[in-house]
Scaffold this active site. Sequence first.
Site, short mmCIF file in Angstrom:
data_model
loop_
_atom_site.label_atom_id
_atom_site.label_comp_id
_atom_site.label_asym_id
_atom_site.label_seq_id
_atom_site.Cartn_x
_atom_site.Cartn_y
_atom_site.Cartn_z
CD GLU A 224 5.19 -9.92 -0.74
OE1 GLU A 224 6.13 -9.82 0.07
OE2 GLU A 224 4.08 -9.41 -0.55
CG ASP A 226 2.62 -7.86 -2.96
OD1 ASP A 226 2.52 -9.01 -2.48
OD2 ASP A 226 3.26 -6.95 -2.41
CD GLU A 229 0.05 -5.76 -1.05
OE1 GLU A 229 -0.02 -6.10 0.14
OE2 GLU A 229 0.96 -5.07 -1.51
CG HIS A 240 7.73 -6.48 -2.77
ND1 HIS A 240 7.97 -5.39 -1.98
CD2 HIS A 240 6.39 -6.53 -2.93
CE1 HIS A 240 6.84 -4.79 -1.67
NE2 HIS A 240 5.85 -5.47 -2.23
#
Length: 509
Positions: A224, A226, A229, A240
């Site tokens: 993942e 991001d 956020e 991640h």
Amino acid sequence: MFPTAVLTTLCLLAVVSAQQVGTQVAENHPPLPAQTCTASGCTTVQSSVVLDGNWRWLHATNSTTNCYTGNTWDTTLCPDPTTCANNCALDGADYSGTYGITTSGNALTLKFVTGANIGSRVYLMANATSYQPLKLLNQEFSFDVDMSNLGCGLNGALYLSEMPMDGGLTTTNKAGAKYGTGYCDSQCPHDLKFIKGLANIVNWTGAATDPNSGSGSLGTCCNEMDIWEANKNAAAYTPHVCSTAGLTVCNSTTQCGDGDDRDMGICDKDGCDFNSFRMGDQTFLGPGKTVDTNSKFTVVTQFVAPSGTLTAINRLYVQNGKVINNSMTDIAGISPAVNGITDTFCNAQKSAFGDSNSFERLGGLAAMGQALGRGMVLALSVWDDHTAGMYWLDSTYPTDGDVTQPGVLRGPCSTTSGDPKTVESSEGSNQVIFSNIKWGSIGSTYSTTGQPTGTSSSGNTGPTQPPGGGSGGSIPQYQQCGGLQWTGSGTCVSGTTCTVLNPYYSQCL
Ligand SMILES: *[C@@H]1O[C@H](CO)[C@@H](O)[C@H](O)[C@H]1NC(C)=O
Ligand SMILES: *[C@@H]1O[C@H](CO)[C@@H](O)[C@H](O)[C@H]1NC(C)=O
Ligand SMILES: *[C@@H]1O[C@H](CO)[C@@H](O)[C@H](O)[C@H]1NC(C)=O
Ligand SMILES: *[C@@H]1O[C@H](CO)[C@@H](O)[C@H](O)[C@H]1NC(C)=O
Ligand SMILES: *[C@@H]1O[C@H](CO)[C@@H](O)[C@H](O)[C@H]1NC(C)=O
């Protein structure tokens, strides 16, 4: 994503079956055109968005009997994972009416609370049956965001997950990407009703604080990235990584990294975050700050990999036509100060903050780069946090931590502001607007000489130039010179005229 989003199920006529396909409500994906860019200009991609399957009505394939109500499965239709998948269908969605999801031009609005629905998650689609494969290794991704009405405790997220492009079609998943199946992320969430074509009914337990959510014994894990956020008070970007490629089912606390096994799982739940406030600059992003969240701005992320290995993830912003470099770190132990993510930064940050380092354990930036190279799916969501109140993003975390210790303060929000009960009532009308999504070669998706972003809602705002193209310039024949929310400036080369081909694209002809 730190903890995972919470899903709502409604008694509506809309479903596809388990992952079969329901026929009560037609599924019409809201259009959301994006653009792909090179140094010589951008072209429009006729993409759309699809609602995740977990939010949809799940009913018997041959009737309107619910398979799942509140957070409980019907034990007759769902005696075991495979039978359940065969007996149940996901239906189509009323995007705006039920879920508060609307698109207009190249903008997507996600409202937080709509009727009984709370939050949502959508994916970018290439066509009716496939997610849009985004391969961003050594590429740049940009978008505009309006978070002026998104408060503490909420997260308007835009991120990449290494989901199967077809949504994981199998004999027991006939719904696929068209109905938003196949989700996974680095938290290995257990709240998905179906994972790899099987209902997640074994040991399913309703959530303590959420009447619409629960968790089963299976988790759905994958890499993942991001990209964003955030709410109007704080923002983070965070790679991640996982030890496996693509969607991997986990079925034990160790493998899933649950609870005390957080640092033992196959995915890195903490990630290597760059949150300007946490990294020592509390004046950089927020209402009235350097990046002013009271109005729209552009977020640019560069996945630098000149020799094929990801070496840095850089960030810059564009607001009112001005490029704003990311904030510099100001943390003892991170020296020299930096304003982007590298493995050196991640290791220094983990060490300075006394955090465990699963990011390094599972391969660091090189592993993230491999996933970016294989291709990932773009997810956009708005959510509140039943696990940790979003305090890890915008407040003090741990909430009882010593605020004089580096890394504990993440944003200005109070340590009670993110209680879902509070935010669902006081911030129910909040929303996030994502628009103007672009990707392509590094430097190609934003303009350094552009007009203020967001000044135009229609038509041609004037031609643009590739970054570094100089001012007063002339745009060559056949290159883009305008379109909806185009932020460039300049004129077509003499002998050509900027011609509107469609609302999203004007060309020097
Ligand atoms: C509906 O499906 C269920 C399970 O698949 C089956 O037991 C039932 O007989 C079916 N009902 C009708 C009317 O087809
Ligand atoms: C849909 O998009 C996917 C991903 O780009 C592509 O592989 C597939 O061929 C497309 N299908 C159709 C019917 O256009
Ligand atoms: C389900 O829960 C029981 C009782 O806690 C446990 O023994 C069993 O291993 C669990 N099954 C799975 C697949 O997690
Ligand atoms: C968990 O997954 C492994 C393989 O990944 C499998 O061998 C094992 O049977 C599974 N355990 C349960 C309880 O489902
Ligand atoms: C922003 O970053 C670029 C590239 O690192 C640098 O050339 C430029 O001087 C910086 N601008 C400011 C205002 O610091």
